[in-house]
Design an enzyme around this catalytic site. Structure first.
Site, PDB file in Angstrom:
ATOM      1  CB  THR A 151      20.648   2.095  -0.413  1.00 28.90           C
ATOM      2  OG1 THR A 151      20.880   1.489   0.734  1.00 28.90           O
ATOM      3  CG2 THR A 151      19.731   3.085  -0.141  1.00 28.90           C
ATOM      4  CE1 TYR A 192      22.106   6.786   1.544  1.00 22.95           C
ATOM      5  CE2 TYR A 192      21.875   4.619   2.716  1.00 22.95           C
ATOM      6  CZ  TYR A 192      22.687   5.314   1.774  1.00 22.95           C
ATOM      7  OH  TYR A 192      22.886   4.736   0.752  1.00 22.95           O
TER       8      TYR A 192
END
Length: 314
Positions: free
Chosen positions: A124, A146
């Site tokens: 990501t 995250y």
């Protein structure tokens, strides 16, 4: 080839599984059907895959015996499974177990297979930090649990590549949207609010955030482009996304135009760790993978609205 897709009932994983099957590969999907968001949506995705001959097994990478749960004769693994996003209701243990521990267990499984599969890790842009505008060789500065745990997962995979234990690559995805997008994400929520006259929760300052909003099929183009390029991509990281930037305000306006409505906004406090800018630097992917996303924001949102209306408007 026989391909395993983890997180196959999720947003991008389901689209990738479909594409791989359309390309003639034998695809096996797994998902733990986590209650992070509405399980009915994942079941809807799994049903769509089943109708195309893709079985999605209920497997939890954190706790299940993968040697018993999965076939060993696998050529490629596309690893989407993760605890996504930035959520005030998620604990560090949620991110750690789903992103780091699950990846470690998957690696252990892969290394015990009779023929070690090629592993494609799905990363990501959150790995870069509050601004994600950089090429792949810039030092990451993740600013959320995250981002931190996805960076750790990525490095677990690439470490095995550096050791020569398997061939692997990692793909850092940028602001993906489109049909099947999670209900907590920007555009599914905007469309829901616009069609159902609900207030849209807008985090203060986020209307100015810049994003490389990338249509899901353009992302899938990049993901499957690594096939048959194992030697070229082994040990490498690639950014995948559009180079076109749009503000969140522009996204809101585009949805309002397409729905011919005005969406009411409910102001919320800023979220810690939320990125202020993402702009995909895809020079490397363009050169080595021939990657070239082309879908405009308006085109992609038309498709997403059509999907929402088909599945959620009675």
């Amino acid at each position: 080839m026989k391909i395993l897709v983890t997180g196959a009932a999720g947003f991008i994983g389901s689209h990738t599984a479909e594409r791989l099957a359309e390309m003639g590969h034998q695809v096996i999907g797994i998902d733990n059907f986590s209650p992070y968001y509405n399980i009915e949506l994942k079941e809807l995705n799994a049903k769509a895959l089943s109708e195309k001959g893709i079985e999605v097994l209920r497997v939890d990478l954190r706790t299940d015996d993968l040697q018993k749960a999965l076939p060993e004769a696998i050529d490629i693994i596309f690893h989407f499974s993760a605890h996504p996003g930035i959520s005030n209701t998620s604990t560090f243990e949620d991110y750690f177990s789903n992103n780091i521990l699950a990846t470690k267990n998957l690696l252990d499984f892969a290394l015990q297979c009779e023929k070690t599969p090629f592993l494609v890790n799905i990363g990501t842009s959150s790995i870069y930090g509050l601004e994600a505008t950089f090429p792949e060789d810039v030092a990451p500065k993740p600013a959320s649990w995250y981002g931190v745990t996805k960076l750790a997962a990525e490095q677990l995979v690439l470490a095995k590549s550096r050791e020569g234990k398997l061939q692997a690559t990692s793909l850092r995805l940028y602001s993906v949207y489109g049909p099947r997008e999670r209900p907590d994400k920007l555009y599914t929520r905007l469309i829901d609010c616009g069609l159902n006259n609900k207030p849209f929760p807008l985090y203060n300052g986020s209307e100015k955030h810049l994003r490389s909003f990338t249509y899901v099929q353009d992302i899938v183009d990049g993901i499957v482009s690594v096939l048959d390029k194992e030697t070229i991509v082994n040990g490498e990281i690639f950014n995948l996304g559009t180079e076109e930037e749009s503000t969140t305000a522009t996204g809101i306006e585009t949805v309002e135009t397409l729905l011919n409505t005005t969406i009411k906004v409910s102001a919320k406090p800023p979220r810690a760790g939320d990125q202020s800018r993402t702009k995909a630097n895809i020079d490397k992917a363009r050169k080595l993978l021939g990657y070239n996303p082309t879908t405009t924001l308006k085109e992609g949102l038309k498709a997403q609205i059509a999907w929402f209306e088909e599945n959620f408007i009675k």
